[in-house]
Motif scaffolding. Structure first.
Motif, PDB file in Angstrom:
ATOM      1  N   GLU A 628       0.779  -1.248  -0.066  1.00  0.00           N
ATOM      2  CA  GLU A 628       0.258  -0.110  -0.471  1.00  0.00           C
ATOM      3  C   GLU A 628       0.941   1.444  -0.543  1.00  0.00           C
ATOM      4  O   GLU A 628      -0.081   2.351   0.254  1.00  0.00           O
ATOM      5  CB  GLU A 628      -0.794  -0.080   1.188  1.00  0.00           C
ATOM      6  CG  GLU A 628      -1.756  -1.350   1.539  1.00  0.00           C
ATOM      7  CD  GLU A 628      -2.692  -1.167   2.618  1.00  0.00           C
ATOM      8  OE1 GLU A 628      -2.126  -0.154   2.945  1.00  0.00           O
ATOM      9  OE2 GLU A 628      -3.749  -1.682   3.443  1.00  0.00           O
ATOM     10  N   ARG A 632      -1.067   2.759  -5.668  1.00  0.00           N
ATOM     11  CA  ARG A 632      -1.974   2.241  -6.210  1.00  0.00           C
ATOM     12  C   ARG A 632      -3.261   1.054  -5.839  1.00  0.00           C
ATOM     13  O   ARG A 632      -2.602   0.434  -4.604  1.00  0.00           O
ATOM     14  CB  ARG A 632      -1.028   1.176  -7.301  1.00  0.00           C
ATOM     15  CG  ARG A 632       0.255   1.885  -7.735  1.00  0.00           C
ATOM     16  CD  ARG A 632       1.077   0.738  -8.370  1.00  0.00           C
ATOM     17  NE  ARG A 632       2.068   0.524  -7.211  1.00  0.00           N
ATOM     18  CZ  ARG A 632       3.331   0.428  -7.781  1.00  0.00           C
ATOM     19  NH1 ARG A 632       4.078   1.275  -8.705  1.00  0.00           N
ATOM     20  NH2 ARG A 632       4.597   0.629  -7.038  1.00  0.00           N
ATOM     21  N   ASP A 633      -3.487  -0.387  -6.204  1.00  0.00           N
ATOM     22  CA  ASP A 633      -4.669  -0.632  -6.219  1.00  0.00           C
ATOM     23  C   ASP A 633      -4.035  -2.011  -5.815  1.00  0.00           C
ATOM     24  O   ASP A 633      -3.340  -2.213  -6.340  1.00  0.00           O
ATOM     25  CB  ASP A 633      -5.860  -0.688  -6.759  1.00  0.00           C
ATOM     26  CG  ASP A 633      -5.587  -1.579  -8.513  1.00  0.00           C
ATOM     27  OD1 ASP A 633      -4.962  -2.166  -8.272  1.00  0.00           O
ATOM     28  OD2 ASP A 633      -6.231  -1.081  -9.103  1.00  0.00           O
ATOM     29  N   ASP A 635      -4.498  -5.020  -6.583  1.00  0.00           N
ATOM     30  CA  ASP A 635      -3.886  -5.969  -8.251  1.00  0.00           C
ATOM     31  C   ASP A 635      -2.170  -5.615  -8.312  1.00  0.00           C
ATOM     32  O   ASP A 635      -1.563  -6.100  -9.225  1.00  0.00           O
ATOM     33  CB  ASP A 635      -5.124  -5.770  -8.801  1.00  0.00           C
ATOM     34  CG  ASP A 635      -6.371  -6.377  -8.108  1.00  0.00           C
ATOM     35  OD1 ASP A 635      -6.057  -7.592  -7.226  1.00  0.00           O
ATOM     36  OD2 ASP A 635      -7.206  -6.558  -8.617  1.00  0.00           O
ATOM     37  N   GLU A 636      -2.456  -4.064  -8.870  1.00  0.00           N
ATOM     38  CA  GLU A 636      -1.403  -3.634  -9.081  1.00  0.00           C
ATOM     39  C   GLU A 636      -0.025  -3.420  -8.152  1.00  0.00           C
ATOM     40  O   GLU A 636       1.141  -3.862  -8.379  1.00  0.00           O
ATOM     41  CB  GLU A 636      -1.746  -1.933  -9.523  1.00  0.00           C
ATOM     42  CG  GLU A 636      -2.661  -1.584 -10.654  1.00  0.00           C
ATOM     43  CD  GLU A 636      -2.943   0.071 -10.923  1.00  0.00           C
ATOM     44  OE1 GLU A 636      -2.095   0.771 -12.153  1.00  0.00           O
ATOM     45  OE2 GLU A 636      -3.439   0.643  -9.691  1.00  0.00           O
ATOM     46  N   GLU A 637      -0.001  -3.686  -7.117  1.00  0.00           N
ATOM     47  CA  GLU A 637       0.694  -4.334  -5.790  1.00  0.00           C
ATOM     48  C   GLU A 637       1.390  -5.425  -6.433  1.00  0.00           C
ATOM     49  O   GLU A 637       2.338  -5.272  -6.719  1.00  0.00           O
ATOM     50  CB  GLU A 637       0.351  -3.229  -4.923  1.00  0.00           C
ATOM     51  CG  GLU A 637       0.286  -2.014  -4.770  1.00  0.00           C
ATOM     52  CD  GLU A 637       1.718  -1.236  -4.531  1.00  0.00           C
ATOM     53  OE1 GLU A 637       2.734  -1.556  -4.438  1.00  0.00           O
ATOM     54  OE2 GLU A 637       1.648  -0.114  -4.559  1.00  0.00           O
ATOM     55  N   ALA A 639       0.748  -7.224  -9.141  1.00  0.00           N
ATOM     56  CA  ALA A 639       2.054  -7.224 -10.061  1.00  0.00           C
ATOM     57  C   ALA A 639       3.086  -6.777  -9.717  1.00  0.00           C
ATOM     58  O   ALA A 639       3.610  -7.723 -10.729  1.00  0.00           O
ATOM     59  CB  ALA A 639       0.765  -6.772 -11.148  1.00  0.00           C
ATOM     60  N   VAL A 640       3.430  -5.219  -9.681  1.00  0.00           N
ATOM     61  CA  VAL A 640       4.582  -5.020  -9.120  1.00  0.00           C
ATOM     62  C   VAL A 640       5.043  -5.885  -8.949  1.00  0.00           C
ATOM     63  O   VAL A 640       6.780  -6.337  -9.018  1.00  0.00           O
ATOM     64  CB  VAL A 640       4.531  -3.833  -8.884  1.00  0.00           C
ATOM     65  CG1 VAL A 640       5.620  -3.185  -8.320  1.00  0.00           C
ATOM     66  CG2 VAL A 640       3.649  -2.540  -9.582  1.00  0.00           C
ATOM     67  N   GLU A 643       6.431  -9.140 -10.426  1.00  0.00           N
ATOM     68  CA  GLU A 643       7.660  -8.477 -11.031  1.00  0.00           C
ATOM     69  C   GLU A 643       8.986  -8.638 -10.885  1.00  0.00           C
ATOM     70  O   GLU A 643       9.888  -9.021 -11.410  1.00  0.00           O
ATOM     71  CB  GLU A 643       7.190  -7.487 -12.152  1.00  0.00           C
ATOM     72  CG  GLU A 643       6.299  -7.568 -13.069  1.00  0.00           C
ATOM     73  CD  GLU A 643       6.735  -8.528 -13.919  1.00  0.00           C
ATOM     74  OE1 GLU A 643       8.001  -8.371 -15.003  1.00  0.00           O
ATOM     75  OE2 GLU A 643       6.027  -9.346 -14.753  1.00  0.00           O
TER      76      GLU A 643
END
Length: 809
Positions: A628, A632-633, A635-637, A639-640, A643
């Motif tokens: 948090e 970002r929301d 799901d974005e976090e 995904a990051v 990666e």
């Protein structure tokens, strides 16, 4: 008809200007709601000839020439005032048309009407022109009359005073020729617009007039003037000085701005700088904020105002000049302020001080602070306002406002404004000081409760990070732990207590201690979380033996147990974020562990997930502050994060750094706990297992098998103790347990002996009496090993004993 005064009160009352007023020049009468005349003055008698005694108490309708007069409204309901004409009957019988003005009056719920009419309306006379001219000249507003060529024709006395020029000197000149200022062009353009459109124009103007000490602000009205035929003859300029109102509004705007901008953080130097930034340039040309050094550690300063020379630390400054060249004291430096200095004087007095800088004052300053005196001469300081910073009865420091660019000196209104914005900053600085103290206490408590170093164990390679939240958010209750368990297993824990501050840290300490205690009795993850949930409920309700914590308590937790022998990992979570798993091939997945409710809800079940991990797998456990961090929301976090974990890192420390630097801002809004673990496996070369028949005769065979295995491992020095342990534990399992019985030796950092059987009854250590035939074996095991214990398994129990390797004795 309606009148304001009766014959009883209609005459002059005597005294002052009222004696020069002819009350009888106005006809006044009062009519109640029923239409009855209740008052009649001398002017009404002059107008209609009736005496008061002849009409009071009579209906007003008898005075009308017609019963239903067409000029009167059919209904006066809802009206507060009425005007018009009416034809009345004079006492001698002739008809008289008069103009009436009627006002509704409220008298204790009974409304009546006051009617007024002039007895005689004076006709215009030639003297009126001179009367109007004198009124124009003596009007208290700044006025001038311009012709259609925009050239001044008349100017009243106030215009002459404001401009410092006589009407004769200004006649024939345009506004732009009388006042050389860009505002004159705007005014003249407004005059052209008024003449072109025939509509009045309104504008504001701020200008520095010749002969005036400071800039003034004006409200200007431009009104087109017409002759009797409607033809435009010129423009009347009427200006009202609204400087004081403008300055008052600006002060209110500055106070409002200060309330919004000062105290945006709980950082003490930044709050002080916000005060300086707000005040420049709208209030002062140069501002400094100096605090008593004693408050910087969060401690309370000494009671009462300081007297004599005072030591102050410069924490903020701002100037209209780039780089604050006026400053003598650099930020962070403690400087001595002599007793007669403005700062020391205002602190000793405990109230704001205004000082005007005179040559004599500078000569006096030369003796005590020559460098300050030189700077004040260099930049032309002429007025200084020093305001003590006080909050909650404590003196924190002083804010000093100086002027050298603007010519106006500080005045009483400025003193009040400086006091207002400084008081706002003082409260915020005191809040920051108190918060700093609590934050430091919380951090100290937090650091003392978190692991100072991770314990040695062979099951996992582990790296960790803990980042406290930013100063504004406050220290939270995030924690992590690594707990060695029996059988070379290890537990990984990550938790997050709701809230911030000392209470969150204290709650975290209690929960961490409880987890370690429950882990010591080898509870499965789901059962451990159930017991932990009960503890949180008791803490919230004050039902524990320790002091109860105020308010609601909530927490999330994830508990995982990894066995390097079986490579099994059992995980349960209580409302905590999903853990990530990175396989040796580089695949990243977030494990589907049943969520479970957060701790503190009570009565709801927890579930465990068991999976087999390949050696070299990476487990990533974390608190929600990690995902948090950048707004970002979720799901974005995730995904990051996926990666980042896909990218190979040379060690676990680098993985931790990569996660933090990618997912977090410089000042995280919440605490972050991160635990990254790479799995190891103990192969068959480190583990030996034997099935034990339920026959006491096989105990000797088990001792021999264990001794042979120790010899293969090169642990001959451990044979004596191992024989004793194997003999006692296997004998007890055969005698008191149930089949199947199994013996296992694990060669890790220590030598572990485990005996399992199908009974759930655990043995208890007791002291044997002199003539007892048994009861001494388990006591000897406890004495000869560095630890022993029991843990439950799905089909029975395991009794284990752990001994240090020979080189560690």
């Amino acid at each position: 008809m309606i009148g304001s005064a009766s014959a009883r009160d209609g005459g002059p009352s005597g005294g002052g200007s009222r004696e020069r007023v002819d009350e009888a020049a106005t006809a006044r009468a009062v009519v109640d709601g029923r239409g009855v005349v209740t008052a009649w003055n001398e002017g009404a008698r002059r107008l209609l000839g009736y005496r008061a005694s002849e009409v009071i108490g009579e209906s007003a309708a008898r005075l009308l020439a017609d019963a239903a007069h067409p000029h009167l409204p059919d209904s006066l309901t809802g009206l507060r005032r009425w005007s018009g004409t009416a034809t009345l009957l004079h006492r001698d019988g002739h008809r008289l048309t008069v103009g009436l003005l009627a006002h509704r009056r409220e008298n204790d719920g009974d409304d009546d009407w006051l009617l007024v009419s002039p007895v005689a309306r004076p006709a215009p006379t030639p003297r009126d022109d001179a009367f109007v001219r004198r009124s124009f000249a003596q009007a208290p507003y700044t006025m001038a009359l311009y012709d259609t060529g925009l050239r001044l024709c008349w100017a009243n006395g106030d215009m002459e005073r404001v401009m410092g020029l006589s009407e004769e000197e200004m006649r024939g000149l345009r506004v732009t020729e009388i006042v050389l200022d860009p505002e004159s062009d705007r005014t003249e353009e407004g005059m052209r617009t008024a003449l072109r459109t025939g509509r009045p124009q309104e504008l504001g103007a701020a200008l520095h007039l010749a002969g005036h000490e400071r800039e003034s602000v004006w409200s200007v009205s431009l009104v087109p003037v017409r002759d009797s035929g409607g033809r435009l003859e010129g423009v009347l300029l009427s200006a009202h000085d609204v400087t004081e109102q403008y300055l008052a509004r600006q002060r209110l705007v500055l106070v409002d701005d200060a309330s919004l901008r000062i105290g945006s953080t709980l950082d003490l130097p930044r709050t002080a700088q916000e005060l300086a930034d707000v005040a420049v340039p709208r209030f002062a040309d140069f501002v400094t904020v100096d605090l008593l050094p004693s408050i910087e550690g969060g401690e309370d300063p000494p009671q009462g105002p300081p007297h004599g020379p005072v030591m102050l630390r410069r924490v903020a400054s701002q100037s209209v000049l780039e780089g604050c060249p006026e400053a003598v004291v650099p930020h962070g430096t403690v400087a001595n302020y002599p007793e007669r200095s403005t700062a020391a004087h205002c602190l000793a007095q405990g109230r704001p001080v205004i000082e005007h800088i005179t040559p004599a004052a500078l000569e006096d300053l030369d003796r005590t602070a020559p460098q300050r005196a030189a700077r004040m001469r260099q930049f032309g300081f002429h007025s200084v306002l020093a305001v003590p910073m006080r909050a909650r009865g404590l003196t924190l420091g002083v804010a000093t406002f100086s002027r050298h660019q603007r010519p106006q000196r500080f005045e009483q209104d400025d003193l009040l404004l400086g006091q207002e914005i400084t008081a706002r900053a003082a409260v915020c600085i005191d809040n920051a000081r108190r918060y700093t103290r609590e934050r430091d206490t919380s951090l100290t408590l937090q650091n003392s409760l978190l692991p100072q170093r991770l314990p040695e164990q062979a099951a996992l390679d582990v790296a960790s990070r803990y980042l406290p939240a930013s100063a504004r958010a406050g220290v939270g209750g995030d924690w992590f732990d690594v707990i060695p368990l029996s059988g070379a297993r290890v537990a990984l824990v990550v938790g997050d207590v709701v809230g911030h501050g000392i209470q969150a840290s204290a709650t975290m300490g209690r929960l961490r201690t409880a987890v370690r205690t429950l882990a010591d009795v080898d509870l499965p993850p789901d059962e451990l979380l159930t017991h932990l949930d009960d503890l949180v409920n008791r803490l919230a309700g004050g039902g524990d033996t320790m002091a109860p914590l105020d308010g609601d308590i909530g927490a999330t937790c994830l508990y995982a147990v990894y066995d390097p022998v079986s490579r099994h990992c059992t995980i349960a979570r209580a409302g905590h974020p999903l853990p990530a798993l990175v396989t040796p091939a580089g695949t990243v997945e977030f494990l589907d562990v049943p969520a479970g409710p957060p701790l503190g809800l009570g009565g709801l079940p927890f579930e465990s997930t068991e999976l087999e991990l390949a050696e070299g797998s990476l487990l990533v456990l974390y608190t929600d502050g990690l995902v948090e961090g950048r707004g970002r929301d979720g799901d974005e976090e995730i995904a990051v994060m996926r990666e980042v974990l896909r990218r190979p890192a040379h060690d676990l420390e680098a993985t931790c750094d990569a996660l933090l630097s990618t997912l977090l801002t410089d000042r995280p809004s919440d605490d972050v706990a991160l635990l990254v673990a790479r799995t190891r496996a103990l192969d068959t070369s480190h583990v030996a297992t034997w099935r034990v028949p339920p026959d006491p005769a096989v105990v000797a065979e088990m001792r021999k098998a264990a001794c042979r295995q120790l010899s293969e491992w090169g642990l001959d020095e451990a044979v004596f103790v191992t024989e004793l342990v194997v003999s006692e534990l296997v004998t007890n399992a055969i005698r008191y347990g149930r089949p199947p019985v199994e013996l296992r030796l694990i060669y890790d950092r220590t030598l572990i002996c485990e005996v399992s059987d199908g009974s759930t009854t655990a043995p208890h250590l007791r002291r044997a009496r002199t003539f007892d035939e048994g009861g001494r074996g388990l006591l000897l095991v406890a004495q000869m090993t560095q630890g022993w214990g029991t843990r439950q398994i799905p089909n029975g129990k395991i009794i284990w004993a752990e001994q240090a390797l020979p080189g560690d004795y």
